[in-house]
Write an enzyme that holds these catalytic residues in place. Structure first.
Site, PDB file in Angstrom:
ATOM      1  N   LYS A  75      13.216  -8.431  -8.551  1.00  0.00           N
ATOM      2  CA  LYS A  75      12.197  -9.052  -7.686  1.00  0.00           C
ATOM      3  C   LYS A  75      11.054  -9.536  -8.567  1.00  0.00           C
ATOM      4  CE  LYS A  75      10.525  -7.685  -3.097  1.00  0.00           C
ATOM      5  NZ  LYS A  75      10.125  -6.500  -2.326  1.00  0.00           N
TER       6      LYS A  75
HETATM    7  O1  G3P Z   1       9.027  -6.512   1.651  1.00  0.00           O
HETATM    8  C1  G3P Z   1       7.649  -6.728   1.589  1.00  0.00           C
HETATM    9  C2  G3P Z   1       6.968  -5.815   2.518  1.00  0.00           C
HETATM   10  O2  G3P Z   1       7.105  -4.508   2.039  1.00  0.00           O
HETATM   11  C3  G3P Z   1       5.559  -6.087   2.774  1.00  0.00           C
HETATM   12  O3  G3P Z   1       5.296  -5.501   3.981  1.00  0.00           O
HETATM   13  O4  G3P Z   1       3.937  -4.533   5.752  1.00  0.00           O
HETATM   14  O5  G3P Z   1       3.210  -4.348   3.344  1.00  0.00           O
HETATM   15  O6  G3P Z   1       3.095  -6.524   4.531  1.00  0.00           O
HETATM   16  P1  G3P Z   1       3.790  -5.219   4.430  1.00  0.00           P
END
Ligand code: G3P
Length: 217
Positions: free
Chosen positions: A83
């Site tokens: 990634k």
């Molecule tokens: O895969 C990316 C994700 O983990 C981000 O999620 O909820 O931290 O915006 P969030």
């Protein structure tokens, strides 16, 4: 639609994987922090459990170091997807790693223009962050729609991996739009099983069954 689980919590992944719900896993530095585990050890454990792609994120900011980190992460297991962030250096690293046959997931995508560049750089996955756009009063689902149109117009094979999923509705809207993959926290995947009318119906069945005085076993 493929389901990836957005976590480095091994027990949570195992529970869903045993039910056939896991087509892959995504992690990031914040999720590694939350797990309290060593990145190399926990990622190896996840790769051994899950047959699909497991995203492990580089942390360097310059392409050369990103490539070195990516090659190191790729040695963990054959199902690693490296990634990289959607920066110019990240795209440079994507191109180099993809050219060597590694799967690359380009993350932190917030615009169709960024997604187009990732496809041209050979990304296997593009990760648009829906929830974080919604957080700033933009529409994350519009971004998924735009990328779907652009990728289909030119037959790009980069898979749209909808990320930053915050609700069951996000998952369903992404499925309707045609995102190839959603990566969601385990709690959201489990919440997809819930419906108030299911609970109400079950309550009624249980109550009526008790009145019959019967047993099945
Ligand atoms: O895969 C990316 C994700 O983990 C981000 O999620 O909820 O931290 O915006 P969030």
């Amino acid at each position: 639609m493929k389901f990836f689980v957005d976590t480095a919590d091994v027990a949570a992944i195992r529970e869903l994987n045993d039910l056939g719900m896991v087509d892959g896993v995504t992690t990031n530095p914040s999720l590694i922090l939350k797990s309290g585990r060593n990145i190399l050890e926990v990622t190896k454990e996840i790769c051994d459990m899950v047959s699909g792609p497991v995203s492990a994120e580089v942390v360097a900011s310059e392409a050369k170091e990103m490539i070195a980190e990516g090659l190191h992460l790729a040695q963990i297991a054959p199902n690693i997807a490296v990634k990289v962030p959607l920066t110019w250096d990240g795209l440079t690293a994507c191109k180099a790693l993809a050219s060597e046959g590694h799967k690359v997931n380009v993350t932190l995508c917030f615009s169709p223009a960024q997604a187009l560049l990732a496809a041209k750089a050979g990304a296997s996955f593009i990760s648009p962050f829906i929830g974080r756009l919604d957080d700033i009063h933009l529409d994350g689902l519009d971004l998924i729609e735009d990328i779907r149109v652009i990728y289909d117009n030119y037959d790009y094979r980069t898979e749209i991996l909808a990320a930053s999923i915050r609700s069951v509705n996000h998952v369903i809207d992404c499925a309707k739009i045609g995102a190839d993959v959603v990566t969601a926290p385990p709690a959201i995947i489990k919440a997809m099983a819930n419906h108030v009318l299911t609970d109400k119906g079950l309550e009624q069945f249980n109550s009526d069954w008790a009145k019959t005085g019967q047993k099945i076993l």
